[in-house]
Motif scaffolding. Structure first.
Motif, PDB file in Angstrom:
ATOM      1  N   SER A   1      -3.754  -7.297 -10.268  1.00 56.97           N
ATOM      2  CA  SER A   1      -3.535  -6.192  -9.228  1.00 56.97           C
ATOM      3  C   SER A   1      -4.636  -6.220  -8.265  1.00 56.97           C
ATOM      4  O   SER A   1      -4.482  -5.901  -6.996  1.00 56.97           O
ATOM      5  CB  SER A   1      -3.433  -4.828  -9.841  1.00 56.97           C
ATOM      6  OG  SER A   1      -2.154  -5.140 -10.607  1.00 56.97           O
TER       7      SER A   1
ATOM      8  N   GLY B   1      -3.790  -7.050  -4.461  1.00 59.82           N
ATOM      9  CA  GLY B   1      -3.781  -5.765  -3.928  1.00 59.82           C
ATOM     10  C   GLY B   1      -5.021  -5.864  -2.745  1.00 59.82           C
ATOM     11  O   GLY B   1      -4.938  -6.359  -1.792  1.00 59.82           O
TER      12      GLY B   1
ATOM     13  N   THR C   1       1.044  -1.027  -0.071  1.00 56.99           N
ATOM     14  CA  THR C   1      -0.092   0.009   0.017  1.00 56.99           C
ATOM     15  C   THR C   1       0.874   1.010  -0.008  1.00 56.99           C
ATOM     16  O   THR C   1       2.036   1.386   0.597  1.00 56.99           O
ATOM     17  CB  THR C   1      -0.830   0.242   1.320  1.00 56.99           C
ATOM     18  OG1 THR C   1       0.017  -0.144   2.316  1.00 56.99           O
ATOM     19  CG2 THR C   1      -2.144  -1.288   1.146  1.00 56.99           C
TER      20      THR C   1
ATOM     21  N   HIS D   1      -3.151   1.063  -3.253  1.00 55.95           N
ATOM     22  CA  HIS D   1      -1.778   0.143  -3.464  1.00 55.95           C
ATOM     23  C   HIS D   1      -1.064   0.515  -4.953  1.00 55.95           C
ATOM     24  O   HIS D   1      -1.428   1.469  -5.460  1.00 55.95           O
ATOM     25  CB  HIS D   1      -2.285  -1.325  -3.631  1.00 55.95           C
ATOM     26  CG  HIS D   1      -3.281  -1.671  -4.846  1.00 55.95           C
ATOM     27  ND1 HIS D   1      -3.055  -1.780  -5.969  1.00 55.95           N
ATOM     28  CD2 HIS D   1      -4.681  -1.609  -4.630  1.00 55.95           C
ATOM     29  CE1 HIS D   1      -3.943  -2.054  -6.738  1.00 55.95           C
ATOM     30  NE2 HIS D   1      -5.165  -1.930  -5.798  1.00 55.95           N
TER      31      HIS D   1
END
Length: 355
Positions: free
Chosen positions: A262, A266, A190, A198
Motif C-alpha cells: 500500500s 499509494g 486517493t 488513499h
C-alpha cells in the motif's frame, strides 16, 4: 530487603489506565529532555503533538502514516495474544513492498483494472511468505522466533536495496536507486482531491475490525486467547498449537505485506530504498499501547502517527533532532512495560531483624 510478589488479582482499572499513565510519564520525560536541549518544553510538545493536527493537510499526512502502523499492529496484536513473539513486521512490510512492486513493474504499460488487485495480492502473499519462514523454523526446529524474525528484517531490507540497485532500478533514472514510477492502473486511488489519503487507510481500519471480530467473536479467537493466557490448559483442551501459530503468523504477515504494498502503490508510487521509516518496529509499540486489542490499536496508531508528523515539524521549526521521535517511542514502551509489570506484581520491603 526488597522482593517482588505477584498480585493475586491485577486491577482491571489499572490495565485500562496504564497506557495513559505511560503517556503522561513520557511527556514528563520529554519536558526534561527538551529543557536539556535548551528548548522550550511546552513549545516543543505543542509542535510535536498539537501542530500535526492544526490543519487538514497535516491531518491527511497523519492518516497516511497511520495506515501502515495500524495494519502491522493488528497482526502483531494477534501474535502476541498467542505468545508468538513476532518482531518481523518490518521485514514482512518490506517483502510486501518488493513483491507488489515486481508485479506493478511487470505490467507498467498495462491499463487493466486487474493490475492493482494483482499487485496488492502479490504484496500480501510476499508478506505471508516472509512470515512463514521463521514460523517453520520455530515449529520444526524450536528456533528463537524473536531472533529469526529480527534477522529476516535485515535480510528483507538488503534484498530490497539490492533490487532497487539492480533488476528493478529505473533504466532512465540516471542511476538513482529507485524503480520507475508505477502506472496509474497500479496505484491506489486517493480518497480526497488535494490530499495523499488513499485507499490504504480503509484497508487498515477494516483490518482492525476483522481482527476484533476474529479475536472476540469466533471460536478461533477464543483458542488464541486461551493459548496465550495458559498454554498447558489450551493443549489439555485439545487446541492445536501449531495451527494457531501458523494462523496468527500468516495473518500478521499478510497485513504487514499489505501495508508495504500500500505504501509503494499509494503515496510513494514507486519502489525506493526507504519505503518504511520503521513502521514495523513502531507497530510493536502501537500493539502494546492498544492493549493488544485490534480496536485499541486504532487510537494508538493515531498517537504514533502524530509523533511521526510532529517529529518532522519539530526538526523543521525548532531544529530538534528527528532521532528524538525514536527516543520518545522507546521511552513510551519502557513506561508502558513498567506499568504492566507493576499491575501484575508489587514490591515487598522486608525489614531485616537486628540481633
Amino acid at each position: 530487603m526488597m522482593r517482588i510478589q505477584a498480585r493475586t488479582e491485577p486491577s482491571s482499572l489499572m490495565k485500562v489506565a496504564s497506557p495513559l499513565i505511560a503517556i503522561v510519564c513520557t511527556l514528563l520525560f520529554g519536558c526534561i529532555l527538551f529543557s536539556a536541549l535548551n528548548k522550550n518544553p511546552f513549545e516543543a510538545l505543542h509542535v510535536l503533538l498539537i501542530a500535526p493536527l492544526s490543519d487538514m493537510y497535516n491531518v491527511g499526512e497523519m492518516l497516511v502514516k497511520m495506515g501502515p502502523l495500524l495494519l502491522c499492529a493488528v497482526g502483531l496484536s494477534l501474535c502476541y495474544r498467542a505468545n508468538m513473539w513476532n518482531i518481523g513486521a518490518e521485514g514482512q512490510l518490506l517483502a510486501g513492498a518488493l513483491g507488489g512492486s515486481v508485479v506493478a513493474l511487470a505490467f507498467i504499460d498495462s491499463e487493466s483494472v486487474f493490475v492493482l488487485p494483482c499487485a496488492l495480492l502479490a504484496g500480501i502473499v510476499s508478506g505471508m511468505f516472509w512470515a512463514a519462514i521463521p514460523t517453520f523454523l520455530k515449529l520444526r526446529f524450536n528456533s528463537n522466533l524473536i531472533l529469526t524474525t529480527i534477522m529476516f528484517n535485515y535480510i528483507g531490507l538488503y534484498l530490497l536495496i539490492w533490487a532497487v540497485n539492480g533488476p528493478l532500478r529505473d533504466p532512465d533514472g540516471y542511476g538513482f536507486p529507485e524503480s520507475a514510477l508505477f502506472s496509474e492502473a497500479a496505484t491506489l486511488p486517493t480518497l480526497f482531491d488535494g490530499s495523499r489519503i488513499h485507499l490504504g487507510i480503509l484497508f487498515a481500519i477494516l483490518s482492525a475490525f476483522i481482527g476484533w471480530f476474529v479475536l472476540t467473536k469466533t471460536h478461533l479467537g477464543f483458542q488464541i486467547r486461551v493459548f496465550g493466557a495458559d498454554e498447558p490448559a489450551a493443549k489439555y483442551a485439545g487446541f492445536n498449537s501449531k495451527k494457531l501459530s501458523w494462523f496468527v503468523m500468516l495473518f500478521s504477515g499478510a497485513l504487514a505485506g499489505l501495508a508495504g504494498v500500500s505504501e509503494v502503490t499509494g503515496p510513494i508510487g514507486q519502489l525506493v530504498p526507504n519505503v518504511s521509516p520503521g513502521y514495523g518496529y513502531s507497530a510493536i509499540i502501537v500493539a502494546y499501547l492498544g492493549r493488544l486489542h485490534p480496536l485499541g490499536a486504532i487510537v494508538a496508531a493515531i498517537f504514533l502517527a502524530v509523533l511521526y508528523m510532529g517529529g518532522d515539524l519539530a526538526q523543521i521549526q525548532m531544529g530538534i533532532p528527528v532521532a528524538v521521535v525514536g527516543m520518545f517511542q522507546g521511552v513510551l514502551l519502557f513506561f508502558l512495560l513498567a506499568c504492566d509489570f507493576f499491575i501484575r506484581n508489587r514490591l515487598i520491603f522486608n525489614k531485616q531483624a537486628t540481633h
